[in-house]
Design a protein around this motif. Structure first.
Motif, mmCIF file in Angstrom:
data_model
loop_
_atom_site.group_PDB
_atom_site.id
_atom_site.type_symbol
_atom_site.label_atom_id
_atom_site.label_comp_id
_atom_site.label_asym_id
_atom_site.label_seq_id
_atom_site.Cartn_x
_atom_site.Cartn_y
_atom_site.Cartn_z
ATOM 1 N N ASN A 1 -0.580 -4.741 7.031
ATOM 2 C CA ASN A 1 -1.303 -4.754 5.754
ATOM 3 C C ASN A 1 -2.695 -4.137 5.855
ATOM 4 O OD1 ASN A 1 -0.071 -5.543 3.333
ATOM 5 N ND2 ASN A 1 0.060 -7.673 4.015
ATOM 6 N N LYS B 1 -3.169 1.009 2.891
ATOM 7 C CA LYS B 1 -2.680 0.974 1.516
ATOM 8 C C LYS B 1 -1.219 1.404 1.488
ATOM 9 C CE LYS B 1 -7.202 2.059 -0.482
ATOM 10 N NZ LYS B 1 -7.983 3.020 -1.314
ATOM 11 N N HIS B 2 -0.427 0.658 0.753
ATOM 12 C CA HIS B 2 0.998 0.973 0.651
ATOM 13 C C HIS B 2 1.349 1.279 -0.806
ATOM 14 C CE1 HIS B 2 1.920 -0.268 4.795
ATOM 15 N NE2 HIS B 2 1.041 -1.242 4.602
ATOM 16 N N TYR B 3 2.008 2.404 -0.994
ATOM 17 C CA TYR B 3 2.484 2.812 -2.319
ATOM 18 C C TYR B 3 3.979 3.106 -2.200
ATOM 19 C CZ TYR B 3 -2.457 3.353 -3.481
ATOM 20 O OH TYR B 3 -3.793 3.130 -3.695
ATOM 21 N N LEU C 1 6.398 -5.046 -9.874
ATOM 22 C CA LEU C 1 5.450 -3.946 -9.686
ATOM 23 C C LEU C 1 5.489 -2.926 -10.822
ATOM 24 C CD1 LEU C 1 5.923 -3.326 -5.846
ATOM 25 C CD2 LEU C 1 3.957 -4.381 -6.963
ATOM 26 N N GLY D 1 1.603 4.957 4.354
ATOM 27 C CA GLY D 1 1.086 3.716 4.929
ATOM 28 C C GLY D 1 0.209 3.960 6.139
ATOM 29 N N ARG E 1 1.707 6.154 -9.574
ATOM 30 C CA ARG E 1 1.808 5.634 -8.211
ATOM 31 C C ARG E 1 1.592 4.129 -8.238
ATOM 32 N NH1 ARG E 1 -1.961 8.300 -3.695
ATOM 33 N NH2 ARG E 1 -3.561 7.284 -4.949
ATOM 34 N N ILE E 2 2.525 3.374 -7.671
ATOM 35 C CA ILE E 2 2.495 1.913 -7.733
ATOM 36 C C ILE E 2 2.067 1.345 -6.377
ATOM 37 C CG2 ILE E 2 3.784 -0.164 -8.311
ATOM 38 C CD1 ILE E 2 3.541 1.828 -10.618
ATOM 39 N N LYS E 3 0.952 0.643 -6.382
ATOM 40 C CA LYS E 3 0.430 0.042 -5.151
ATOM 41 C C LYS E 3 1.061 -1.322 -4.915
ATOM 42 C CE LYS E 3 -3.942 -1.089 -2.840
ATOM 43 N NZ LYS E 3 -5.412 -1.157 -2.977
ATOM 44 N N SER E 4 1.232 -1.664 -3.643
ATOM 45 C CA SER E 4 1.854 -2.939 -3.299
ATOM 46 C C SER E 4 1.377 -3.393 -1.928
ATOM 47 C CB SER E 4 3.381 -2.801 -3.299
ATOM 48 O OG SER E 4 4.007 -3.962 -2.775
ATOM 49 N N SER E 5 1.576 -4.659 -1.657
ATOM 50 C CA SER E 5 1.365 -5.161 -0.303
ATOM 51 C C SER E 5 2.572 -4.764 0.553
ATOM 52 C CB SER E 5 1.208 -6.684 -0.320
ATOM 53 O OG SER E 5 2.351 -7.290 -0.908
ATOM 54 N N TYR E 6 2.482 -4.995 1.838
ATOM 55 C CA TYR E 6 3.572 -4.647 2.749
ATOM 56 C C TYR E 6 4.799 -5.511 2.453
ATOM 57 C CZ TYR E 6 5.873 -3.530 7.198
ATOM 58 O OH TYR E 6 6.750 -3.104 8.164
#
Length: 356
Positions: free
Chosen positions: A325, A328-330, A84, A299, A65-70
């Protein structure tokens, strides 16, 4: 050959028995004895074949699972994905990306607040909502029911009008997320509109990963709207929204109703919007999409109403871009085949070097 040899052996045994002066079995008993042995050999052989077939098609998957900002409008999708996935990506991995962040980044959004409202659309929307709420009394769907009950008729009608502009009547009749047009994880009255040409986007992502990271991967874009797949016919899927994957048929509201009426005869999978990479059987891609969908989080919420509740807001006008934001966004999941005896999963040297 085994079967013939066994029959010959059984026949020889029967002959020796019949020539013995002390034992004279009945003819029916001899035939029954031979038939029983033949059946045992046949069942044993078929069992081995079935076990070999099942083991050959077993697949063991690992999900990252890859986490990222919005992803705000204007985000470079290709560079973002490459950044990412760089720490964990390998050849032949499946890079599964949620459709919503791509649509937002590429600016495929629309402000429903500017849509003029008319009495006819409002009346039709009210009738449809009442019919769906009656339907859900027999076939419960709490998330959809909450969205219909807690969204104002004015907002629902504007949404329906936009849906009719961008899609067909089959999508218009669906209760929510019509044609994949969705308001969750967006501020104000914005909605994300599925774009044509998503196949070009996934090809671009795949090419970018090959050029920047030197890997040959498979790229898939999925949506949380559920497709229907018959248990006895896994070669085709029926989606409630448009897709660009050739083995998926878009039947709009009919697909949505089928999931309730057919019950145990079908399985539900996230919609494969577009795919680029090596050709695999549909049932394997469905399994990969389902694994990835569990890793990709929603989200701020699965629906716009959930988003309001999670943000502790009472109106969509209060939701701002800066609020996006706060969760948490994945948006990406990498699915890797650790072990497989399926012939389609064998790595081809020709395919591996396609973009290198």
């Amino acid at each position: 050959m085994i079967l013939v040899a066994y029959i010959g052996k059984a026949s020889a045994n029967v002959s020796s028995i019949t020539t013995s002066p002390s034992f004279k079995p009945k003819p029916n008993a001899q035939v029954r004895c031979i038939a029983l042995h033949i059946i045992k050999v046949f069942i044993s052989y078929r069992a081995r074949v079935v076990l070999q077939f099942l083991s050959r098609h077993s697949v063991l998957l690992k999900v990252f699972r890859i986490k990222s900002s919005y992803w705000y409008p204007g985000t470079d999708v290709y560079a973002k994905v490459a950044e990412l996935v760089k720490p964990v990506i390998r050849d032949q991995d499946f890079v599964v990306v949620s459709e919503k962040p791509i649509l937002i980044a590429l600016g495929s959004i629309y402000d429903e607040k500017v849509i003029p409202l008319d009495s006819l659309t409002e009346f039709v929307t009210k009738v449809l909502s009442s019919l769906w709420l009656s339907f859900f009394r027999k076939f419960p769907s709490p998330v959809v029911e909450e969205a219909l009950r807690n969204t104002s008729l004015k907002n629902l009608a504007k949404h329906k009008k936009l849906v009719l502009k961008y899609s067909s009547l089959l999508h218009f009749l669906k209760p929510v997320s019509e044609a994949g047009i969705d308001a969750s994880n967006l501020p104000y009255h914005y909605v994300a509109i599925p774009m044509r040409g998503m196949s070009k986007v996934v090809e671009g992502i795949r090419r970018t990963l090959a050029e920047r990271l030197g890997v040959n991967v498979n790229v898939m874009v999925i949506d949380s709207d559920r497709m229907v797949v018959f248990k006895r016919c896994r070669g085709i899927a029926i989606a409630p929204r448009p897709t660009e994957y050739r083995y998926v048929i878009d039947l709009g509201v009919l697909s949505y109703i089928m999931r309730f009426l057919l019950g145990g005869k079908v399985r539900l999978y996230p919609t494969i919007v577009a795919y680029a990479g090596k050709q695999y059987p549909l049932h394997l891609l469905l399994k990969i999409a389902k694994k990835a969908d569990k890793a990709i989080m929603s989200g701020l919420g699965r629906t716009a109403i959930e988003m309001l509740r999670n943000l502790n807001k009472t109106s969509f006008d209060e939701v701002k871009w800066s609020d996006m934001n706060k969760a948490k966004h994945y948006p990406i999941a990498i699915v890797r085949i650790l072990h497989s005896q399926h012939p389609a999963t064998k790595i081809s040297r020709h395919n591996t070097n396609r973009f290198l």
